[in-house]
Design a protein around this motif. Structure first.
Motif, short mmCIF file in Angstrom:
data_model
loop_
_atom_site.label_atom_id
_atom_site.label_comp_id
_atom_site.label_asym_id
_atom_site.label_seq_id
_atom_site.Cartn_x
_atom_site.Cartn_y
_atom_site.Cartn_z
N SER A 63 40.04 35.28 52.50
CA SER A 63 39.71 33.95 53.01
C SER A 63 38.61 34.05 54.05
O SER A 63 38.66 34.88 54.97
CB SER A 63 40.95 33.29 53.62
OG SER A 63 40.61 32.06 54.22
N LEU A 64 37.59 33.20 53.92
CA LEU A 64 36.50 33.15 54.88
C LEU A 64 36.62 31.95 55.81
O LEU A 64 35.75 31.71 56.64
CB LEU A 64 35.15 33.08 54.14
CG LEU A 64 34.83 34.25 53.21
CD1 LEU A 64 33.56 33.96 52.43
CD2 LEU A 64 34.71 35.55 53.98
N GLY A 65 37.67 31.18 55.65
CA GLY A 65 37.86 29.97 56.45
C GLY A 65 38.29 28.83 55.55
O GLY A 65 38.80 29.04 54.45
N SER A 66 38.08 27.62 56.00
CA SER A 66 38.41 26.46 55.19
C SER A 66 37.48 25.31 55.55
O SER A 66 36.98 25.21 56.67
CB SER A 66 39.88 26.04 55.39
OG SER A 66 40.14 25.75 56.74
N ALA B 60 40.21 22.75 52.00
CA ALA B 60 40.19 23.73 50.91
C ALA B 60 39.77 25.07 51.48
O ALA B 60 38.90 25.15 52.36
CB ALA B 60 39.23 23.30 49.81
N GLU B 61 40.39 26.11 50.99
CA GLU B 61 40.07 27.46 51.45
C GLU B 61 38.72 27.91 50.91
O GLU B 61 38.35 27.63 49.77
CB GLU B 61 41.15 28.44 51.00
CG GLU B 61 40.97 29.84 51.56
CD GLU B 61 42.09 30.79 51.14
OE1 GLU B 61 42.80 31.27 52.02
OE2 GLU B 61 42.24 31.03 49.93
N VAL B 62 37.99 28.61 51.76
CA VAL B 62 36.73 29.24 51.35
C VAL B 62 37.06 30.70 51.02
O VAL B 62 37.44 31.46 51.91
CB VAL B 62 35.68 29.17 52.46
CG1 VAL B 62 34.38 29.83 52.00
CG2 VAL B 62 35.43 27.72 52.87
N SER B 63 36.94 31.08 49.75
CA SER B 63 37.34 32.42 49.33
C SER B 63 36.13 33.28 49.00
O SER B 63 35.10 32.77 48.52
CB SER B 63 38.24 32.34 48.09
OG SER B 63 39.44 31.67 48.39
N GLU B 64 36.24 34.57 49.23
CA GLU B 64 35.21 35.53 48.87
C GLU B 64 35.51 36.04 47.47
O GLU B 64 36.53 36.72 47.26
CB GLU B 64 35.20 36.69 49.87
CG GLU B 64 34.12 37.71 49.58
CD GLU B 64 34.09 38.80 50.62
OE1 GLU B 64 33.00 39.34 50.88
OE2 GLU B 64 35.16 39.13 51.17
N PRO B 65 34.66 35.76 46.48
CA PRO B 65 34.96 36.18 45.10
C PRO B 65 35.13 37.69 44.96
O PRO B 65 35.96 38.14 44.15
CB PRO B 65 33.74 35.68 44.30
CG PRO B 65 33.15 34.59 45.12
CD PRO B 65 33.42 34.96 46.54
N ALA B 66 34.39 38.47 45.73
CA ALA B 66 34.44 39.92 45.56
C ALA B 66 35.77 40.51 45.97
O ALA B 66 36.21 41.52 45.40
CB ALA B 66 33.30 40.57 46.35
N THR B 67 36.44 39.92 46.96
CA THR B 67 37.66 40.52 47.50
C THR B 67 38.86 39.59 47.45
O THR B 67 40.01 40.06 47.60
CB THR B 67 37.44 40.92 48.97
OG1 THR B 67 37.22 39.74 49.75
CG2 THR B 67 36.25 41.87 49.11
N GLY B 68 38.64 38.31 47.28
CA GLY B 68 39.72 37.34 47.36
C GLY B 68 40.09 36.96 48.77
O GLY B 68 40.98 36.14 49.00
#
Length: 486
Positions: free
Chosen positions: A36-39, A26-34
């Motif tokens: 991807s921070l990794g998975s 599953a993708e790790v997303s940054e809520p502020a920008t959308g």
């Protein structure tokens, strides 16, 4: 580096190793920008079964270690939280959307949780009992075995470590299932801390996953205790399933906490407390002040001042700017918040501030003229929304406070602390703060709610932790076996 992505990327932590999960990634997303921070790796039910077997085997050896060895691992874990605070806080800001102050507090709290837990292995674990027979009789506390911890997205470090640390310290093994939306902060970080602290392989397993993995955890016969933090709706299902399988479930659930502002309150202090309690961490805290009850003498000015403060609070990306509020976790949560605000204004509440959003940034919102029928007053919003209702007498304030099904936290603001204390005795909650707002947390203090907020204070403080994560055994010893009549 503690959180080097090369180690944990696309993996779960099972049987002491970082491996791919059977549920994919599953993708790790940054809520502020959308961005991807990794998975992360996602576990399946087969992984849970394997983890339970591994944890049960590792638990027996872990519990048999001298108490000083277990305490040393917890002390080392505490030191690692402090040593890597900057890196962990960065992930907390980016993955969760926490402002830096909140991120730093979460890391500090985790350090303190480990310090508190480190004292548990050396505590007395039983008592001698009088007996009518010529024997030594005692009650001893024994590790429960394998503890399943299910933690939510909103404050993932604190709401994971407060179960993981004491459960480990008391000789249990732990399977941690963090919310996949914040599994780096609330799962990978905790696993890596204890891996580096020298915890033996298998004693802690970390399996992000969906509801199917949570259900498998509750159902598995080797998992003897469930520690769940999340919504009341999900908590009811966990409690029902645990009861069917004859195992304990400690449930820390939702809240809709009241802040009562009496007629003798300092208005400046009251507005400051209300803004912090209602808007801190975007209102995504179970203790958030969800109902602001204000005496009619102060009501109009309180609404005006709180609305002005809300309108002036900066909202934005906490990683790049000095803001008071960051983003909510995802679009689903944002839409739920906005639907409750819209239904409330449609039902007669007055929008005094906020009620708008851009992307995942929801403006702090003040709803005046709220009543028990106002949707945002009656339900847990889990967003930066402050419904305000007026009262004329303390008795009316009590009636408004007890209309909610929840019973987590309570704040009372008054010029006479004893008056606030007397009022608090009439309102059943697990936590009460006189002359403070509803959002407080300390590692050594009992934490929990009543009614729809959960099953009581099962977190914080040695008594609560020992009760939560051990079983009681009656033991007798005789120097010589007795002779019975047949």
């Amino acid at each position: 580096m503690l959180l080097d992505a090369a180690q944990w990327q696309d993996k779960i932590f099972i049987d002491g190793a970082w491996e791919p999960g059977s549920g994919g990634t599953a993708e790790v997303s940054e809520p502020a920008t959308g961005a991807s921070l990794g998975s992360i790796g996602i576990a399946g039910t087969g992984d849970l079964a394997r983890a339970a077997e591994s944890a049960a085997a590792a638990q027996r050896e872990w519990a048999a270690l001298p108490h000083s060895r277990r305490a040393a691992v917890l002390r080392r874990a505490a030191a690692l939280w402090a040593e890597h605070a900057e890196d962990i806080s960065w992930w907390n800001i980016r993955e969760v959307g926490a402002v830096p102050g909140m991120a730093g507090f979460a890391v500090h709290n985790a350090e303190q949780e480990c310090h508190e837990a480190a004292a548990l292995p050396g505590r007395s674990y039983g008592e001698l009992l009088p007996s009518e027979e010529p024997r030594l009789s005692m009650a001893a506390r024994m590790p429960a075995g394998v503890v399943g911890v299910i933690s939510p997205f909103n404050v993932p470090i604190i709401l994971g470590i407060r179960s993981v640390a004491p459960a480990l310290a008391l000789g249990n093994a732990v399977i941690l299932k963090p919310d996949p939306r914040t599994a780096v902060t609330g799962g990978v970080t905790i696993a890596r801390i204890f891996e580096e602290a020298g915890l033996p392989p298998g004693v802690l397993q970390m399996l992000p996953g969906g509801a199917d993995v949570g259900q498998a955890m509750v159902e598995h016969p080797l998992v003897r205790v469930i520690s769940f933090t999340g919504s009341t709706e999900a908590g009811r299902r966990v409690g029902e399933l645990a009861g069917r399988h004859l195992k304990r479930a400690h449930l820390e659930l939702g809240g809709n906490s009241a802040l009562i502002i009496l007629d003798d309150a300092d208005l400046d202090a009251a507005v400051n407390l209300a803004a912090w309690g209602g808007f801190f961490h975007q209102g995504q805290i179970c203790m958030t002040t969800g109902r602001h009850l204000v005496h009619e003498r102060l009501y109009d000015e309180f609404v005006d001042r709180l609305a002005a403060k809300a309108s002036a609070l900066p909202v934005g990306d906490p990683a790049t700017g000095q803001v008071a509020l960051g983003p909510v976790i995802d679009a689903g949560q944002r839409d739920k918040i906005h639907a409750l605000v819209s239904a409330s204004t449609g039902g007669g509440a007055r929008l005094a501030a906020g009620g708008t959003y851009e992307d995942l940034f929801y403006r702090p919102t003040v709803l005046a003229d709220a009543t028990p029928d106002t949707p945002a007053f009656a339900r847990e919003v889990f967003g930066p929304v402050a419904p305000v209702a007026r009262f004329t007498t303390p008795e009316e304030a009590v009636r408004l406070a007890v209309t909610s099904e929840y019973g987590l936290s309570l704040g009372i603001v008054t010029g006479d602390a004893m008056r606030g204390w007397e009022l608090a005795q009439k309102i059943p909650t697990g936590i009460v703060h006189i002359n403070d707002q509803t959002v407080n947390d300390e590692a050594n203090a009992p934490f929990g709610g009543v009614a729809a907020s959960g099953t009581g204070s099962r977190f914080g403080g040695p008594a609560a932790n020992v009760e939560a994560f051990t079983e009681t055994r009656w033991i007798t010893m005789r120097g010589k076996a007795p002779t019975y009549p047949f």
